[in-house]
Design a protein around this motif. Structure first.
Motif, PDB file in Angstrom:
ATOM      1  N   UNK A 147       0.876  -0.789   0.165  1.00 61.94           N
ATOM      2  CA  UNK A 147       0.074  -0.125   0.181  1.00 61.94           C
ATOM      3  C   UNK A 147       0.840   1.358   0.059  1.00 61.94           C
ATOM      4  N   UNK A 148       1.672   1.063   1.222  1.00 64.48           N
ATOM      5  CA  UNK A 148       2.758   2.160   0.442  1.00 64.48           C
ATOM      6  C   UNK A 148       3.599   2.597  -0.604  1.00 64.48           C
ATOM      7  N   UNK A 149       3.816   1.577  -1.097  1.00 61.79           N
ATOM      8  CA  UNK A 149       4.626   1.962  -2.764  1.00 61.79           C
ATOM      9  C   UNK A 149       3.646   2.487  -3.150  1.00 61.79           C
ATOM     10  N   UNK A 150       2.286   1.131  -3.255  1.00 62.65           N
ATOM     11  CA  UNK A 150       1.461   2.068  -4.713  1.00 62.65           C
ATOM     12  C   UNK A 150       0.887   3.184  -4.228  1.00 62.65           C
ATOM     13  N   UNK A 151       0.374   3.694  -3.041  1.00 57.24           N
ATOM     14  CA  UNK A 151       0.116   5.186  -3.132  1.00 57.24           C
ATOM     15  C   UNK A 151       1.328   5.505  -3.598  1.00 57.24           C
ATOM     16  N   UNK A 152       2.675   5.601  -3.007  1.00 63.84           N
ATOM     17  CA  UNK A 152       3.496   7.109  -2.885  1.00 63.84           C
ATOM     18  C   UNK A 152       3.491   7.117  -5.004  1.00 63.84           C
ATOM     19  N   UNK A 153       3.150   6.013  -5.281  1.00 69.28           N
ATOM     20  CA  UNK A 153       3.443   6.050  -6.992  1.00 69.28           C
ATOM     21  C   UNK A 153       2.198   6.068  -7.318  1.00 69.28           C
ATOM     22  N   UNK A 154       1.173   6.670  -7.201  1.00 72.71           N
ATOM     23  CA  UNK A 154      -0.128   7.037  -7.393  1.00 72.71           C
ATOM     24  C   UNK A 154      -0.926   5.355  -7.464  1.00 72.71           C
ATOM     25  N   UNK A 155      -0.560   4.471  -7.630  1.00 72.52           N
ATOM     26  CA  UNK A 155      -1.279   2.812  -8.261  1.00 72.52           C
ATOM     27  C   UNK A 155      -2.457   2.699  -7.438  1.00 72.52           C
ATOM     28  N   UNK A 156      -3.489   1.484  -7.783  1.00 75.89           N
ATOM     29  CA  UNK A 156      -4.803   1.324  -6.697  1.00 75.89           C
ATOM     30  C   UNK A 156      -3.914   0.672  -5.260  1.00 75.89           C
ATOM     31  N   UNK A 157      -5.324   1.357  -4.076  1.00 77.18           N
ATOM     32  CA  UNK A 157      -4.231   0.669  -3.339  1.00 77.18           C
ATOM     33  C   UNK A 157      -5.790   0.969  -2.559  1.00 77.18           C
ATOM     34  N   UNK A 158      -7.449   0.531  -3.181  1.00 74.54           N
ATOM     35  CA  UNK A 158      -8.339  -0.042  -2.550  1.00 74.54           C
ATOM     36  C   UNK A 158      -8.344  -1.499  -1.987  1.00 74.54           C
ATOM     37  N   UNK A 159      -8.369  -2.452  -3.171  1.00 71.71           N
ATOM     38  CA  UNK A 159      -8.693  -3.558  -2.692  1.00 71.71           C
ATOM     39  C   UNK A 159      -7.438  -3.662  -2.028  1.00 71.71           C
ATOM     40  N   UNK A 160      -5.991  -3.824  -2.242  1.00 70.91           N
ATOM     41  CA  UNK A 160      -5.169  -3.786  -0.768  1.00 70.91           C
ATOM     42  C   UNK A 160      -5.849  -3.380   0.404  1.00 70.91           C
ATOM     43  N   UNK A 161      -6.337  -2.400   1.009  1.00 74.48           N
ATOM     44  CA  UNK A 161      -6.867  -2.363   2.622  1.00 74.48           C
ATOM     45  C   UNK A 161      -7.455  -3.533   2.146  1.00 74.48           C
ATOM     46  N   UNK A 162      -8.795  -3.587   1.608  1.00 75.36           N
ATOM     47  CA  UNK A 162      -9.088  -5.225   1.580  1.00 75.36           C
ATOM     48  C   UNK A 162      -8.849  -6.185   2.263  1.00 75.36           C
ATOM     49  N   UNK A 163      -7.477  -6.564   1.662  1.00 76.80           N
ATOM     50  CA  UNK A 163      -6.775  -7.847   1.867  1.00 76.80           C
ATOM     51  C   UNK A 163      -5.776  -7.783   3.356  1.00 76.80           C
ATOM     52  N   UNK A 164      -5.324  -6.587   3.918  1.00 78.12           N
ATOM     53  CA  UNK A 164      -4.866  -6.040   4.876  1.00 78.12           C
ATOM     54  C   UNK A 164      -6.292  -6.121   6.236  1.00 78.12           C
ATOM     55  N   UNK A 165      -7.016  -6.408   5.229  1.00 71.21           N
ATOM     56  CA  UNK A 165      -8.536  -6.542   6.800  1.00 71.21           C
ATOM     57  C   UNK A 165      -9.244  -7.704   6.951  1.00 71.21           C
ATOM     58  N   UNK A 166      -8.824  -8.394   5.290  1.00 69.60           N
ATOM     59  CA  UNK A 166      -9.076  -9.699   5.197  1.00 69.60           C
ATOM     60  C   UNK A 166      -8.151 -10.356   6.454  1.00 69.60           C
ATOM     61  N   UNK A 167      -7.238 -10.748   5.966  1.00 73.27           N
ATOM     62  CA  UNK A 167      -5.254 -11.062   6.147  1.00 73.27           C
ATOM     63  C   UNK A 167      -5.871 -11.490   7.954  1.00 73.27           C
ATOM     64  N   UNK A 168      -5.745 -10.207   8.363  1.00 66.12           N
ATOM     65  CA  UNK A 168      -5.960  -9.286   9.649  1.00 66.12           C
ATOM     66  C   UNK A 168      -7.182 -10.630  10.788  1.00 66.12           C
ATOM     67  N   UNK A 169      -8.433 -10.366   9.636  1.00 66.26           N
ATOM     68  CA  UNK A 169      -9.252 -11.156  10.619  1.00 66.26           C
ATOM     69  C   UNK A 169      -8.861 -12.665  10.462  1.00 66.26           C
ATOM     70  N   UNK A 170      -8.435 -13.591   9.523  1.00 69.35           N
ATOM     71  CA  UNK A 170      -8.237 -14.409   9.248  1.00 69.35           C
ATOM     72  C   UNK A 170      -7.281 -14.537  10.305  1.00 69.35           C
ATOM     73  N   UNK A 171      -5.927 -14.040  11.008  1.00 62.84           N
ATOM     74  CA  UNK A 171      -5.288 -13.783  11.864  1.00 62.84           C
ATOM     75  C   UNK A 171      -6.111 -14.617  13.152  1.00 62.84           C
ATOM     76  N   UNK A 172      -7.112 -13.471  13.622  1.00 59.50           N
ATOM     77  CA  UNK A 172      -7.582 -14.066  14.220  1.00 59.50           C
ATOM     78  C   UNK A 172      -8.817 -15.431  14.378  1.00 59.50           C
ATOM     79  N   UNK A 173      -8.904 -15.465  13.255  1.00 61.78           N
ATOM     80  CA  UNK A 173      -9.911 -16.150  13.124  1.00 61.78           C
ATOM     81  C   UNK A 173      -8.732 -17.892  13.347  1.00 61.78           C
ATOM     82  N   UNK A 174      -7.924 -17.841  13.226  1.00 59.62           N
ATOM     83  CA  UNK A 174      -6.887 -18.622  13.176  1.00 59.62           C
ATOM     84  C   UNK A 174      -6.638 -18.989  14.284  1.00 59.62           C
TER      85      UNK A 174
END
Length: 190
Positions: free
Chosen positions: A68-95
């Motif tokens: 996200x930091x790299x993509x945002x600095x270069x003007x790339x798409x980040x919206x779906x990366x934030x979704x990935x962060x949320x999914x992975x964090x929830x998965x860690x709790x679920x596991x």
């Protein structure tokens, strides 16, 4: 106004593929080591195996934050990366919770994560295709989605095992390696 310029996507900033390439190499190395460790401990779901299971999505969170930091600095798409962060964090709790219930519960949680994260990876790969080297990420997203369904199905069977997760992670790492190498070729060709 030049019609060709209006319909041709702008080239990716030069720093974005280099940062993504380094991240992909790191993800490959982590996946290879993690898969070997999980495979060695997959016979039982003890403290080491449970810790390994939780570490994997947490590493994914860290990688997505770097992305996200790299993509945002270069003007790339980040919206779906934030979704990935949320999914992975929830998965860690679920596991954490699933590990106390046994291998079938772990496979269900991992399967749900593989399906949703695979879909996100597919979308991000398509959005980044102009960078080059993304066909492996697109394929990996599709395969992850199918693998997630198989993990959920395996959870209901008598032979539920964590070994399939080790293979899944290693294969995912190989896709990151292929993308890193392809990004390097795309950069040299530009």
């Amino acid at each position: 106004m030049d019609t060709l310029a209006a319909t041709t996507p702008a080239p990716a900033p030069a720093a974005a593929p280099a940062a993504l390439r380094r991240l992909y190499f790191a993800r490959f190395a982590f996946a290879a080591v993690w898969a070997a460790l999980l495979f060695a401990t997959a016979g039982t779901l003890g403290p080491l195996g449970a810790t390994l299971l939780v570490i994997y999505p947490l590493f994914d969170v860290a990688c997505a934050v770097v992305d996200v930091r790299s993509a945002a600095a270069d003007g790339g798409p980040v919206r779906h990366l934030y979704l990935n962060i949320a999914l992975s964090a929830l998965t860690a709790v679920g596991l954490v919770l699933a590990a106390t219930s046994g291998v079938p519960a772990v496979l269900r949680v991992w399967g749900a994560w593989a399906v949703t994260a695979g879909l996100v990876q597919l979308v991000v790969g398509v959005a980044r295709r102009r960078m080059g080297g993304q066909w492996a990420m697109i394929a990996s997203g599709g395969i992850s989605t199918l693998a997630g369904v198989s993990f959920a199905a395996q959870a209901g069977g008598a032979g539920a095992s964590l070994k399939a997760l080790a293979g899944y992670a290693f294969l995912g790492g190989v896709f990151f390696l292929v993308s890193a190498l392809r990004l390097g070729r795309a950069a040299k060709g530009a």
